[in-house]
Structures are given as structure tokens and as C-alpha cells.
Motif scaffolding. Structure first.
Motif, PDB file in Angstrom:
ATOM      1  N   LEU A  23       0.828  -1.201   0.000  1.00 51.43           N
ATOM      2  CA  LEU A  23       0.000   0.000   0.000  1.00 51.43           C
ATOM      3  C   LEU A  23       0.865   1.255   0.000  1.00 51.43           C
ATOM      4  O   LEU A  23       0.602   2.208  -0.723  1.00 51.43           O
ATOM      5  CB  LEU A  23      -0.927  -0.005   1.216  1.00 51.43           C
ATOM      6  CG  LEU A  23      -1.936   1.110   1.331  1.00 51.43           C
ATOM      7  CD1 LEU A  23      -2.955   1.029   0.202  1.00 51.43           C
ATOM      8  CD2 LEU A  23      -2.634   1.046   2.678  1.00 51.43           C
ATOM      9  N   LEU A  24       1.914   1.252   0.803  1.00 55.85           N
ATOM     10  CA  LEU A  24       2.828   2.392   0.879  1.00 55.85           C
ATOM     11  C   LEU A  24       3.531   2.626  -0.457  1.00 55.85           C
ATOM     12  O   LEU A  24       3.685   3.778  -0.891  1.00 55.85           O
ATOM     13  CB  LEU A  24       3.853   2.155   1.986  1.00 55.85           C
ATOM     14  CG  LEU A  24       4.788   3.307   2.313  1.00 55.85           C
ATOM     15  CD1 LEU A  24       4.001   4.511   2.792  1.00 55.85           C
ATOM     16  CD2 LEU A  24       5.790   2.882   3.366  1.00 55.85           C
ATOM     17  N   LEU A  25       3.943   1.546  -1.117  1.00 58.27           N
ATOM     18  CA  LEU A  25       4.625   1.679  -2.405  1.00 58.27           C
ATOM     19  C   LEU A  25       3.677   2.143  -3.511  1.00 58.27           C
ATOM     20  O   LEU A  25       4.084   2.872  -4.411  1.00 58.27           O
ATOM     21  CB  LEU A  25       5.277   0.353  -2.802  1.00 58.27           C
ATOM     22  CG  LEU A  25       6.439  -0.099  -1.917  1.00 58.27           C
ATOM     23  CD1 LEU A  25       6.903  -1.489  -2.321  1.00 58.27           C
ATOM     24  CD2 LEU A  25       7.583   0.892  -1.971  1.00 58.27           C
ATOM     25  N   LYS A  26       2.413   1.711  -3.441  1.00 58.51           N
ATOM     26  CA  LYS A  26       1.434   2.082  -4.457  1.00 58.51           C
ATOM     27  C   LYS A  26       0.990   3.530  -4.321  1.00 58.51           C
ATOM     28  O   LYS A  26       0.825   4.236  -5.310  1.00 58.51           O
ATOM     29  CB  LYS A  26       0.211   1.163  -4.396  1.00 58.51           C
ATOM     30  CG  LYS A  26       0.441  -0.201  -4.993  1.00 58.51           C
ATOM     31  CD  LYS A  26      -0.722  -1.117  -4.721  1.00 58.51           C
ATOM     32  CE  LYS A  26      -1.790  -0.998  -5.772  1.00 58.51           C
ATOM     33  NZ  LYS A  26      -2.856  -2.007  -5.591  1.00 58.51           N
ATOM     34  N   GLY A  51       0.631   7.613   8.923  1.00 61.48           N
ATOM     35  CA  GLY A  51       0.910   6.558   9.891  1.00 61.48           C
ATOM     36  C   GLY A  51      -0.342   5.866  10.388  1.00 61.48           C
ATOM     37  O   GLY A  51      -0.346   4.646  10.583  1.00 61.48           O
ATOM     38  N   ARG A  52      -1.416   6.611  10.583  1.00 60.38           N
ATOM     39  CA  ARG A  52      -2.666   6.006  11.063  1.00 60.38           C
ATOM     40  C   ARG A  52      -3.225   5.013  10.045  1.00 60.38           C
ATOM     41  O   ARG A  52      -3.680   3.941  10.407  1.00 60.38           O
ATOM     42  CB  ARG A  52      -3.679   7.089  11.368  1.00 60.38           C
ATOM     43  CG  ARG A  52      -4.981   6.512  11.868  1.00 60.38           C
ATOM     44  CD  ARG A  52      -6.007   7.541  12.146  1.00 60.38           C
ATOM     45  NE  ARG A  52      -7.242   6.855  12.447  1.00 60.38           N
ATOM     46  CZ  ARG A  52      -8.272   7.422  12.996  1.00 60.38           C
ATOM     47  NH1 ARG A  52      -8.234   8.681  13.314  1.00 60.38           N
ATOM     48  NH2 ARG A  52      -9.363   6.733  13.228  1.00 60.38           N
ATOM     49  N   GLU A  53      -3.215   5.386   8.774  1.00 60.45           N
ATOM     50  CA  GLU A  53      -3.723   4.488   7.739  1.00 60.45           C
ATOM     51  C   GLU A  53      -2.881   3.217   7.637  1.00 60.45           C
ATOM     52  O   GLU A  53      -3.414   2.132   7.441  1.00 60.45           O
ATOM     53  CB  GLU A  53      -3.777   5.201   6.386  1.00 60.45           C
ATOM     54  CG  GLU A  53      -4.880   6.225   6.304  1.00 60.45           C
ATOM     55  CD  GLU A  53      -4.893   6.924   4.962  1.00 60.45           C
ATOM     56  OE1 GLU A  53      -5.730   6.555   4.128  1.00 60.45           O
ATOM     57  OE2 GLU A  53      -4.054   7.822   4.780  1.00 60.45           O
ATOM     58  N   LEU A  54      -1.555   3.358   7.773  1.00 62.11           N
ATOM     59  CA  LEU A  54      -0.689   2.175   7.763  1.00 62.11           C
ATOM     60  C   LEU A  54      -0.968   1.283   8.958  1.00 62.11           C
ATOM     61  O   LEU A  54      -1.029   0.061   8.828  1.00 62.11           O
ATOM     62  CB  LEU A  54       0.780   2.582   7.728  1.00 62.11           C
ATOM     63  CG  LEU A  54       1.279   3.110   6.398  1.00 62.11           C
ATOM     64  CD1 LEU A  54       2.714   3.614   6.529  1.00 62.11           C
ATOM     65  CD2 LEU A  54       1.186   2.049   5.327  1.00 62.11           C
ATOM     66  N   LEU A  55      -1.163   1.871  10.122  1.00 64.47           N
ATOM     67  CA  LEU A  55      -1.474   1.100  11.316  1.00 64.47           C
ATOM     68  C   LEU A  55      -2.818   0.392  11.161  1.00 64.47           C
ATOM     69  O   LEU A  55      -2.956  -0.780  11.528  1.00 64.47           O
ATOM     70  CB  LEU A  55      -1.475   2.002  12.555  1.00 64.47           C
ATOM     71  CG  LEU A  55      -1.599   1.306  13.897  1.00 64.47           C
ATOM     72  CD1 LEU A  55      -0.427   0.334  14.104  1.00 64.47           C
ATOM     73  CD2 LEU A  55      -1.639   2.331  15.015  1.00 64.47           C
TER      74      LEU A  55
END
Length: 162
Positions: free
Chosen positions: A39-42, A48-52
């Protein structure tokens, strides 16, 4: 400490230290971590909240954490209990149901929800009718399920043989 408390504590420790439990939890967590990295690469706009949220809760995407977890559990049971055990049979068929559901029902309902939301927002814009969007549940493409299942199998094998 009472006997009941001792038995309960021993049971919990045995459960948490079980290679079946450990491989299932580890494969789920690693699949969610990989999903967050993908998701981060795309999309580089993630905070940070969305990644968590992705690591802990979000469904859909590459790889399938559902498939990873159930395939790790089933593979661990096959290694520990054997493929002739009743536990393996139950686990195998439950895994098939979970993976089929991830690709079929959840994916289809998510696509239908997206279409319904598009239609609802269009009607809201054109006719001024208030529309409350429905949740768009993300399912998995077949490749996402296969990659998740392979991840789970490899992690279960690692717990068993390393």
C-alpha cells in the motif's frame, strides 16, 4: 493458586506456545505487514494512522491475510497431527471456505456496494436526494489468495522444521 487456576494457566500457555497458533498468528501478521508495504509503495500519500489500520484491521489487497492464516493453520495441523486426522479434515475444509469467501462473496459484495454508492451519489447530485453510502468490503483477487496461502504454508513449514 488453586488447581483450576493452574490448569487454566497451563492450558493458555500451551495454546499460545503451540506451533499451530504461532504459525497462524505470524502468517496473519506478516501478510498484513506486506499489505501495508504494498500500500505504501502504491500510494505515497498514506499517513501513519492508515498504515497502522492496514496492519491491524484492513481487509483486501495483496496478499490475503485470511488465506495466509488458514493455510498456515492447516499446514501446521497436517505436519503435527497428520493428514489422516479429523482435525486436519475440518481445518482443510474450513480453509477452503474462508479462501473461497474471500475471492467470491466478499469481492462480489464489495463490487456491488461500490456500484450502489456510485449510483447513490449520482442520484444525490442530480436529484438532491440525500444518500448514505454503504460500506464497500474489499475481497481478494485469486492471485492475492494464492500468494497469501503460499505465505502461510511457508511460515508453517518454517515453524515445524526450523
Amino acid at each position: 493458586m488453586s488447581l483450576a487456576m493452574s490448569v487454566r494457566t497451563d492450558s493458555i500457555e500451551f495454546f499460545v506456545e503451540s506451533p499451530i497458533f504461532l504459525s497462524a498468528v505470524t502468517s496473519w501478521f506478516l501478510a498484513q505487514m506486506v499489505k501495508a508495504v504494498v500500500l505504501l509503495l502504491k500510494t505515497k500519500k498514506r499517513n501513519g494512522r492508515e498504515l497502522l489500520e492496514t496492519i491491524i484491521w484492513r481487509t483486501g489487497g495483496m496478499p490475503s491475510s485470511h488465506a495466509s492464516m488458514v493455510s498456515a493453520m492447516t499446514t501446521s495441523i497436517a505436519i503435527i497431527e497428520g493428514v489422516r486426522s479429523n482435525l486436519f479434515a475440518v481445518s482443510f475444509f474450513m480453509s477452503l471456505i474462508v479462501m473461497r469467501d474471500a475471492m467470491g462473496v466478499r469481492r462480489s459484495s464489495g463490487m456491488q456496494a461500490k456500484s450502489l454508492n456510485n449510483l447513490g451519489h449520482s442520484m444525490e447530485d442530480r436529484l438532491g436526494i440525500e444518500y448514505h453510502a454503504v460500506k464497500e468490503v474489499q475481497g481478494h483477487a485469486p492471485l492475492e489468495v494464492v500468494v497469501g496461502a503460499l505465505l502461510g504454508i511457508f511460515i508453517a513449514a518454517a515453524y515445524a522444521f526450523l
